[in-house]
Design a protein around this motif. Structure first.
Motif, PDB file in Angstrom:
ATOM      1  N   MET A  70       0.857  -1.195   0.000  1.00  0.00           N
ATOM      2  CA  MET A  70       0.000   0.000   0.000  1.00  0.00           C
ATOM      3  C   MET A  70       0.888   1.237   0.000  1.00  0.00           C
ATOM      4  SD  MET A  70      -3.180   0.822   2.497  1.00  0.00           S
ATOM      5  CE  MET A  70      -2.231   0.817   4.006  1.00  0.00           C
ATOM      6  N   TYR A 112       6.830   0.549  -2.622  1.00  0.00           N
ATOM      7  CA  TYR A 112       5.766  -0.356  -2.186  1.00  0.00           C
ATOM      8  C   TYR A 112       5.792  -1.625  -3.026  1.00  0.00           C
ATOM      9  CZ  TYR A 112       3.301   1.982  -6.065  1.00  0.00           C
ATOM     10  OH  TYR A 112       2.953   2.517  -7.274  1.00  0.00           O
ATOM     11  N   THR A 113       5.121  -2.639  -2.506  1.00  0.00           N
ATOM     12  CA  THR A 113       4.999  -3.924  -3.190  1.00  0.00           C
ATOM     13  C   THR A 113       3.529  -4.191  -3.466  1.00  0.00           C
ATOM     14  OG1 THR A 113       6.951  -4.778  -2.058  1.00  0.00           O
ATOM     15  CG2 THR A 113       5.484  -6.395  -3.041  1.00  0.00           C
ATOM     16  N   THR A 114       3.243  -4.677  -4.640  1.00  0.00           N
ATOM     17  CA  THR A 114       1.864  -5.021  -4.985  1.00  0.00           C
ATOM     18  C   THR A 114       1.861  -6.357  -5.712  1.00  0.00           C
ATOM     19  OG1 THR A 114      -0.168  -4.177  -5.987  1.00  0.00           O
ATOM     20  CG2 THR A 114       1.867  -3.771  -7.192  1.00  0.00           C
ATOM     21  N   SER A 115       0.840  -7.160  -5.480  1.00  0.00           N
ATOM     22  CA  SER A 115       0.924  -8.567  -5.885  1.00  0.00           C
ATOM     23  C   SER A 115       0.236  -8.917  -7.198  1.00  0.00           C
ATOM     24  CB  SER A 115       0.344  -9.450  -4.779  1.00  0.00           C
ATOM     25  OG  SER A 115      -0.993  -9.082  -4.511  1.00  0.00           O
ATOM     26  N   LYS A 125       4.021 -10.434  -8.893  1.00  0.00           N
ATOM     27  CA  LYS A 125       4.236  -9.531  -7.771  1.00  0.00           C
ATOM     28  C   LYS A 125       5.394  -8.597  -8.118  1.00  0.00           C
ATOM     29  CE  LYS A 125       4.861  -9.685  -2.716  1.00  0.00           C
ATOM     30  NZ  LYS A 125       5.063 -10.607  -1.564  1.00  0.00           N
ATOM     31  N   ASP A 164      -4.596  -1.086  -6.514  1.00  0.00           N
ATOM     32  CA  ASP A 164      -4.087  -1.211  -5.153  1.00  0.00           C
ATOM     33  C   ASP A 164      -4.688  -0.100  -4.305  1.00  0.00           C
ATOM     34  OD1 ASP A 164      -2.715  -2.135  -2.990  1.00  0.00           O
ATOM     35  OD2 ASP A 164      -0.701  -1.705  -3.752  1.00  0.00           O
TER      36      ASP A 164
END
Length: 397
Positions: A1, A13-16, A28, A115
């Motif tokens: 987020m 940030y990381t988003t899958s 990801k 996201d």
């Protein structure tokens, strides 16, 4: 987020669930947004680099290392990441269009994902739905597109600051590519509906141009569309009058405005409100014809600005305003063809591409330090079919 704080220079940030638009693979990703490129009513655009974490982990398992023995991290980018509120009621029209468009003069969509994003919200002091006081959490669509160095607006402004205009050769290179990209869209009845210099990306080193920002774009059908569309200074006169059953050639008016702005170094028509915009147009084109007004909107009851505000012919007026087109018959013809009241008489992008004004581009690879993109006069089989034999001959002879 991610956080949308404007003060934060780098957001990580990381988003899958990131979808590759070319392969439709979902992976990801780790994303690093470096700086804000632009902000408008519909969202923000940031420059970013990305790493496919699934691919990185696969390399780790295979023990694939670089010359120093480190596991390679394959950064991709830079990308221009546009973030807009996700529309849950209906699909994103912009996403749908970018998914299927493929042209050297149209911005390319590389990845997309949704996201949740934290954004400042003074009306939410208790942090309802976010858990963070003063912030709200909303679902956003992220469009990861190729990134070009600057907008055409930046180029125009840069020259204006030093009291010059973009060299004619560069204007021709940019104008031709704008017409080429827009003719591709128009062939599928996609109307951009917000062509202006800030929605045109360029690389001033290579003279490459790409149309961007499809937030207002729509594939037109036989049903009415809203007339209050397109930024005011570039809005076609039939839209100003309230026409709702319009065609893709409203874009052609905007293209004429952009070409004229490159030549002048300033916006051609700058009305203080939508109606006064029509008055500014009449200063160059003369009063609008009553038949045109009626066909645009039979119920229009606003001012018609019927008094002619200049002497001589409309062509004389164009040559007077665009002084760098003095004695340039082809250039004046092109502008007059695009900046035409009657949309049925307005020059199409395909015909405009064939203007003799662009002949210079066909016979040289560069002028002084300006080098042209190599594929200006290369066409796919589909392009050739749409152009037709006569136009194709004119463009390739």
């Amino acid at each position: 987020m991610s956080s949308s704080s404007q003060q934060q220079q780098v957001q990580e940030y990381t988003t899958s669930q990131v979808t590759n638009n070319a392969t439709q693979e979902v992976n990801k990703f780790y994303i690093k947004e470096y700086k804000r490129l632009g902000q408008g009513a519909f969202g923000v655009v940031s420059k970013a680099y990305m790493v496919n974490i699934d691919k990185h982990n696969a390399n780790l398992k295979k023990n694939q290392t670089d010359v120093d023995g480190n596991v390679s991290t394959d950064w991709e980018g830079p990308f221009a990441v546009k973030r807009v509120l996700a529309q849950t009621e209906y699909k994103s029209r912009e996403l749908d269009i970018l998914k299927v468009t493929s042209h050297p003069n149209i911005i390319k969509l590389e990845y997309f994902f949704t996201d949740y994003v934290l954004s400042k919200d003074k009306a939410n002091p208790n942090g309802v739905n976010s858990g963070v006081p003063g912030y709200s959490k909303n679902l956003y669509l992220h469009l990861c597109m190729e990134c070009l160095p600057q907008t055409l607006q930046h180029e125009i402004t840069k020259h204006t600051k030093v009291q010059t205009t973009i060299p004619i050769f560069k204007v021709k290179a940019y104008a031709y590519q704008l017409l080429k990209g827009m003719s591709y869209l128009h062939n599928t009845n996609i109307c951009h509906r917000d062509i202006k210099p800030s929605n045109v990306l360029i690389d001033p080193e290579t003279l490459l141009l790409k149309v961007c920002d499809f937030g207002s774009a729509k594939q037109l059908d036989n049903y009415p569309s809203i007339s209050y569309i397109c930024s005011r200074f570039y809005r076609a006169p039939e839209l100003i009058l309230g026409k709702t059953q319009y065609a893709v050639n409203i874009d052609n008016w905007s293209i004429g405005c952009v070409i004229g702005e490159m030549l002048l170094g300033k916006t051609i028509f700058q009305g203080n409100d939508p109606i006064l915009q029509l008055r500014e147009i009449s200063k160059l084109l003369g009063p609008p014809d009553k038949r045109f007004v009626f066909l645009s909107n039979p119920g229009y009851d606003g001012p018609l600005f019927s008094e002619k505000l200049f002497s001589g012919s409309v062509r004389d007026r164009f040559e007077s305003v665009f002084k760098n087109l003095k004695n340039d018959f082809a250039g004046v013809e092109l502008l007059m063809g695009l900046l035409c009241y009657d949309p049925d008489q307005r020059m199409s992008c395909l015909d405009a591409m064939c203007s003799d004004w662009f002949s210079e581009l066909k016979h040289v690879e560069s002028v002084k330090e300006f080098k042209l993109p190599k594929d200006l006069f290369e066409f796919t089989e589909y392009d050739r079919l749409v152009l037709g034999e006569e136009r194709l001959k004119k463009l390739t002879e």
